[in-house]
Design an enzyme around this catalytic site. Structure first.
Site, short mmCIF file in Angstrom:
data_model
loop_
_atom_site.label_atom_id
_atom_site.label_comp_id
_atom_site.label_asym_id
_atom_site.label_seq_id
_atom_site.Cartn_x
_atom_site.Cartn_y
_atom_site.Cartn_z
N HIS A 394 15.02 -29.75 -18.35
CA HIS A 394 15.07 -30.81 -19.37
C HIS A 394 14.23 -30.43 -20.59
O HIS A 394 14.70 -30.47 -21.74
CB HIS A 394 14.56 -32.11 -18.74
CG HIS A 394 14.58 -33.29 -19.66
ND1 HIS A 394 15.55 -34.26 -19.60
CD2 HIS A 394 13.72 -33.69 -20.65
CE1 HIS A 394 15.32 -35.19 -20.52
NE2 HIS A 394 14.21 -34.86 -21.17
N GLU A 395 12.98 -30.05 -20.35
CA GLU A 395 12.08 -29.72 -21.47
C GLU A 395 12.53 -28.45 -22.19
O GLU A 395 12.35 -28.34 -23.41
CB GLU A 395 10.64 -29.58 -20.98
CG GLU A 395 10.05 -30.84 -20.34
CD GLU A 395 10.15 -32.09 -21.19
OE1 GLU A 395 10.27 -31.97 -22.43
OE2 GLU A 395 10.11 -33.20 -20.63
N HIS A 398 15.03 -29.52 -24.82
CA HIS A 398 14.37 -29.97 -26.06
C HIS A 398 13.87 -28.77 -26.85
O HIS A 398 14.02 -28.71 -28.08
CB HIS A 398 13.17 -30.86 -25.71
CG HIS A 398 13.53 -32.24 -25.27
ND1 HIS A 398 14.37 -33.06 -25.99
CD2 HIS A 398 13.14 -32.96 -24.18
CE1 HIS A 398 14.49 -34.23 -25.35
NE2 HIS A 398 13.77 -34.19 -24.26
N HIS A 401 16.65 -26.92 -28.63
CA HIS A 401 17.11 -27.71 -29.79
C HIS A 401 16.16 -27.47 -30.97
O HIS A 401 16.60 -27.18 -32.10
CB HIS A 401 17.14 -29.19 -29.41
CG HIS A 401 17.96 -30.04 -30.34
ND1 HIS A 401 18.24 -31.36 -30.08
CD2 HIS A 401 18.54 -29.77 -31.52
CE1 HIS A 401 18.97 -31.86 -31.06
NE2 HIS A 401 19.16 -30.91 -31.95
#
Length: 608
Positions: A394-395, A398, A401
């Site tokens: 998940h991290e 980020h 991105h």
């Protein structure tokens, strides 16, 4: 047990260097940070030279905008270093002080430069267009200026804007009061544990107690927790009502048709995005009802109650995943995104982007933090579990991105909006989930993974959409002149729980007060973005797996977009139109398929 854990935690100096992030890309040392801090401290006041002058000429406007971006960029870098150092050990006075100093300087800069948007709005549009034509360098700011001018009709005179700004501290009252009640003043009863020991219910323990295998503990925790909110229902209903009235006040002074429209206008999100979400999920509740029936059957209960929604429906499965194993799994799972994407992920693993393990004083939880002048940094408190495997993926989403946006966009447009923030992180999780489901042969582990994914859907799509509908409903009621009494709030919340979970569950009276504990109801139509972001990510991940390179190319273009366009338009470039029901429908179809597969594994094979 808690005390023993604290005693065995390693100090920061006992953590191997390979598991710590390297902040030297920000500053080589604390001394180099201090040097730049002292330099910028003397420059912040330079913004005052442009107050009252931005509209004088194209040259002055450009110089003022350039200075604002330059100072903001340096301040961001200073803050990033101080905040990361502080998070390494929150007990270290030195870094507490550095963080406090840069926060104060940032606040001072924001105050000094607050004149800019009101002044730009006062520039006649034809004059602004002539400035853009005169000065080539100003064209960089075209989208930024267009965005300000787009909202021009919703701004008032400078004197009126000053009054609105002065009201800000007062209108934060409902949120601040709720925060004090919910975090400081409220207290919860104790319940008896399995061995007869006293357990004090708390915010931190509540969900863990609802996951307990012992149904009496679940029920008692549920009743105890909400009894404290029921005692404060009049105060909390008045607090929430005041917050809704605040939103209505702002929509009126800003000349919007509704509070919902006013809240979405900043990112140019059509109201249809919000209403489509509610309408589409409402049309596809059968899958949730089917999941509820599955849960009741798997738990072998005559009646399913609200306090039975969190307890696992499968037996405990030990799925230990070391940090090194998680790296290999993630690299395999994200292969569909291509060699370039994987190369950057490897760089994150190998070049100290990630602070991996817990140490004494380290900030809890996990996050990815971006700074334009360095690669992203990820904070973890990794333990060998599947939860942490998903958190790391998940991290990294980020971080990727931020990495792509920073590499592609100028500083002005490198950051991205909250509306799209959870898309990249959830795409990574969805691809990881699909990889694990493809490669896991052990039936019990497969059940565990499926249950994990189903609960993601329930918590992020269905539950957040229910919250979004409740928020819209109470604003509509208040706009029509109805008082938001405890009775009205309880009835609306009860009915929505019945709607979203169906007739197979007992909607216990205690759940009627749950609205009183949700901090997001003070964030002004915020929660819908969890559901839209998750749905967009599920749709994108499916297309990446089905279409291959063409879908990957569109997705990478989206990651590179930053805030160079409005979030709806950026997602369209990736192939997802959130102004239509299609992405929500595609995500809900995946949920339906997961429920059917879980039924096969849990009910048929177990003969339940």
């Amino acid at each position: 047990m808690e005390e023993a854990k604290k005693q065995t935690l390693k100090g920061r100096d006992q953590i191997a260097e390979e598991y710590k992030w390297d902040l030297s890309q920000l500053y080589e040392s604390d001394e180099s940070w201090e040097k730049e801090f002292n330099q910028i401290k003397g420059r912040v006041s330079e913004m005052e030279d442009y107050q009252g002058k931005l509209g004088e000429s194209a040259e002055t406007l450009l110089a003022g905008l350039n200075l604002s971006m330059e100072l903001n960029r340096i301040l961001e870098k200073l803050y990033s270093y101080a905040a990361r150092k502080n998070d390494e050990d929150t007990t270290a006075n030195k870094y507490q002080g550095m963080k406090a100093r840069i926060q104060a300087l940032y606040s001072n800069f924001a105050s000094i430069s607050s004149f800019m948007v009101p002044e730009i709005i006062q520039i006649p549009i034809d004059k602004l267009e002539s400035y853009l034509a005169q000065k080539e360098e100003l064209k960089l700011y075209k989208h930024y200026l267009d965005d300000i001018m787009r909202q021009r009709s919703h701004y008032l005179s400078p004197q009126e804007e000053k009054i609105i700004a002065l009201a800000g501290e007062v209108t934060q009252g409902p949120s601040n009061i709720f925060g004090m009640i919910n975090n400081a003043d409220i207290s919860f009863p104790t319940i008896k544990g399995e061995d007869g020991e006293e357990i004090e219910v708390s915010h931190g323990r509540y969900i863990d107690l609802l996951k307990d295998k012992n149904r009496h503990i679940r029920r008692d925790a549920f009743k105890a927790y909400y009894s404290s909110y029921q005692e404060l229902e009049n105060t909390l209903s008045m607090t929430l009502s005041s917050n809704v009235k605040k939103n209505i006040f702002y929509r009126k002074v800003r000349n919007y048709e509704s509070s919902l429209e006013a809240s979405l206008a900043g990112n140019k999100i059509p109201v249809e995005v919000y209403t489509n979400l509610i309408d589409t999920v409402s049309k596809h509740l059968d899958s949730m009802y089917s999941y509820i029936d599955l849960r009741q059957a798997a738990l072998e209960l005559d009646e399913l109650h609200m306090y039975d929604l969190y307890t696992p429906i499968i037996k405990d499965v030990e799925m230990k995943v070391t940090y090194e194993e998680s790296q290999n799994i993630i690299l395999e799972a994200l292969k569909p995104l291509g060699a370039e994407y994987l190369k950057v992920i490897k760089e994150a693993f190998e070049n100290s982007w990630i602070d991996v393990y817990e140490n004494k004083g380290k900030r809890s939880g996990a996050y990815s933090a971006s700074c334009y002048d360095a690669h992203p940094y990820i904070l973890m408190n990794y333990t060998d579990s599947i939860d942490n495997l998903f958190t790391l993926a998940h991290e990294l989403g980020h971080a990727m991105h931020s990495y792509y946006s920073n590499q592609t966009q100028p500083y002005l447009y490198a950051d991205y909006s909250i509306f799209v923030a959870e898309v990249a992180s959830t795409v990574n999780e969805a691809l990881l989930m699909q990889y694990l489901l493809r490669t896991t042969e052990d039936e019990e582990k497969r059940k565990y993974i499926l249950n994990y994914h189903l609960e993601q859907f329930r918590g992020t799509v269905y539950r957040q959409t229910m919250f979004a509908e409740f928020e819209k409903s109470i604003h509509d009621s208040a706009e029509q002149g109805q008082a938001l009494t405890p009775e009205l709030l309880a009835k609306e919340y009860h009915n929505l729980n019945q709607k979203y979970y169906g007739q197979s569950i007992v909607v216990d009276d205690e759940i009627d007060i749950e609205w009183a504990r949700i901090p997001h109801f003070y964030y002004n139509f915020y929660v819908y973005q969890y559901a839209t972001g998750f749905s967009a990510a599920i749709t994108l991940s499916q297309r990446i797996l089905e279409e291959g390179q063409s879908a990957v190319d569109r997705y990478l273009t989206f990651l590179q977009g930053g805030s160079s366009d409005y979030p709806i338009e950026l997602l369209k470039q990736a192939g997802v139109d959130m102004a239509t029901p299609e992405p929500i429908e595609k995500a809900l179809k995946v949920f339906e398929q997961l429920v059917e597969e879980m039924k096969e594994l849990v009910l048929v094979t177990s003969n339940v």
